[in-house]
Every structure is written in structure tokens, then in C-alpha cells.
Motif scaffolding. Structure first.
Motif, PDB file in Angstrom:
ATOM      1  N   MET A   9       0.809  -1.195  -0.135  1.00 29.08           N
ATOM      2  CA  MET A   9       0.056   0.030   0.049  1.00 29.08           C
ATOM      3  C   MET A   9       1.127   1.091   0.058  1.00 29.08           C
ATOM      4  O   MET A   9       1.906   1.384   1.052  1.00 29.08           O
ATOM      5  CB  MET A   9      -0.978  -0.070   1.318  1.00 29.08           C
ATOM      6  N   GLU A  10       0.543   2.289  -0.939  1.00 27.82           N
ATOM      7  CA  GLU A  10       1.291   3.385  -0.974  1.00 27.82           C
ATOM      8  C   GLU A  10       0.756   4.407   0.047  1.00 27.82           C
ATOM      9  O   GLU A  10      -0.369   4.437   0.382  1.00 27.82           O
ATOM     10  CB  GLU A  10       1.123   4.143  -2.238  1.00 27.82           C
ATOM     11  N   LYS A  11       1.380   5.094   1.108  1.00 35.63           N
ATOM     12  CA  LYS A  11       1.201   5.888   1.978  1.00 35.63           C
ATOM     13  C   LYS A  11       1.046   7.324   1.592  1.00 35.63           C
ATOM     14  O   LYS A  11       2.096   7.825   0.619  1.00 35.63           O
ATOM     15  CB  LYS A  11       1.982   5.822   3.153  1.00 35.63           C
ATOM     16  N   CYS A  12       0.431   8.282   1.707  1.00 34.36           N
ATOM     17  CA  CYS A  12       0.275   9.632   1.415  1.00 34.36           C
ATOM     18  C   CYS A  12       1.663  10.185   2.069  1.00 34.36           C
ATOM     19  O   CYS A  12       1.717   9.936   3.260  1.00 34.36           O
ATOM     20  CB  CYS A  12      -0.965  10.164   1.895  1.00 34.36           C
ATOM     21  N   SER A  13       2.271  11.069   1.315  1.00 35.39           N
ATOM     22  CA  SER A  13       3.438  11.492   1.768  1.00 35.39           C
ATOM     23  C   SER A  13       3.158  13.083   1.989  1.00 35.39           C
ATOM     24  O   SER A  13       4.058  14.016   2.258  1.00 35.39           O
ATOM     25  CB  SER A  13       4.659  11.579   0.940  1.00 35.39           C
ATOM     26  N   PHE A  14       1.986  13.324   1.915  1.00 36.10           N
ATOM     27  CA  PHE A  14       1.580  15.036   1.797  1.00 36.10           C
ATOM     28  C   PHE A  14       2.407  15.655   0.896  1.00 36.10           C
ATOM     29  O   PHE A  14       2.764  16.811   1.027  1.00 36.10           O
ATOM     30  CB  PHE A  14       1.590  15.656   3.202  1.00 36.10           C
TER      31      PHE A  14
END
Ligand code: SF4
Length: 100
Positions: A9-14
């Protein structure tokens, strides 16, 4: 952005690269960051402006003002998680003499 393997899963890096770019540009120009000087890619591409991003520690940013809205809430506030994301509740209009 790194491409992840299948099932990861790719996480949001903002959009940290956008933040760093704006910070570096301001530093090169020997000035402070201006309010609303940068935003995330998803906020920039949202046609309904449903996403607002910014420095919540700075009163001059739009996001700080929106976070003070009476409809603002954090997910799982009761667990003291205090996430960085603030949501605005749905606008409801009271029905005279009844339940909406
Ligand atoms: S575009 Fe939006 S969801 Fe994607 S990394 Fe940036 S802030 Fe996170």
C-alpha cells in the motif's frame, strides 16, 4: 515517488517534494513562505476544492481558518488520536417544525 511492488500500500506523503520545493525557493529568494504558497497535487487537481492543504501552525493559511469552522472535526477524537487531517461535517439545513 517510488513505485511499490504489487500488494504494497502506498502511503500519502503529503507531497513532501512540493513542500520542500516551496521552502527551498523561499530560502533562495531570502524570504519567509507566504500563506497558501503551495498545496498538494490532489488539492491542486480537485475541481470542487474539497481538499485544502497548508500550514496549520500559521494563522494566515486558509486551512487554519477552515479548521476553526464549527463543522470541523478529527476522526476518532474520542481516542485522542488528533490526526493532521481535519474534516468538515456535511451541511444540513433544519426543516421548520420537523427533523431533517
Ligand atoms: S497527491 Fe495527495 S494523496 Fe497523493 S501524496 Fe500528495 S497529498 Fe498525498
Amino acid at each position: 515517488m517510488t513505485v511499490r511492488g504489487k500488494g504494497v500500500m502506498e502511503k500519502c506523503s503529503f507531497c513532501v517534494q512540493r513542500i520542500r520545493e516551496a521552502e527551498n525557493r523561499a530560502k533562495l529568494e531570502k524570504r519567509e513562505l507566504n500563506a497558501d504558497e503551495f498545496t498538494t497535487a490532489c488539492a491542486a487537481s480537485c475541481p470542487s476544492r474539497a481538499i485544502v492543504f497548508g500550514d496549520a501552525a500559521d494563522e494566515n493559511w486558509t486551512v487554519t481558518q477552515m479548521a476553526k469552522d464549527s463543522r470541523a472535526y478529527h476522526v476518532f477524537e474520542e481516542l485522542n488520536t488528533y490526526t493532521a487531517i481535519v474534516y468538515l461535517k456535511k451541511v444540513t439545513h433544519p426543516v421548520p417544525g420537523g427533523v431533517a
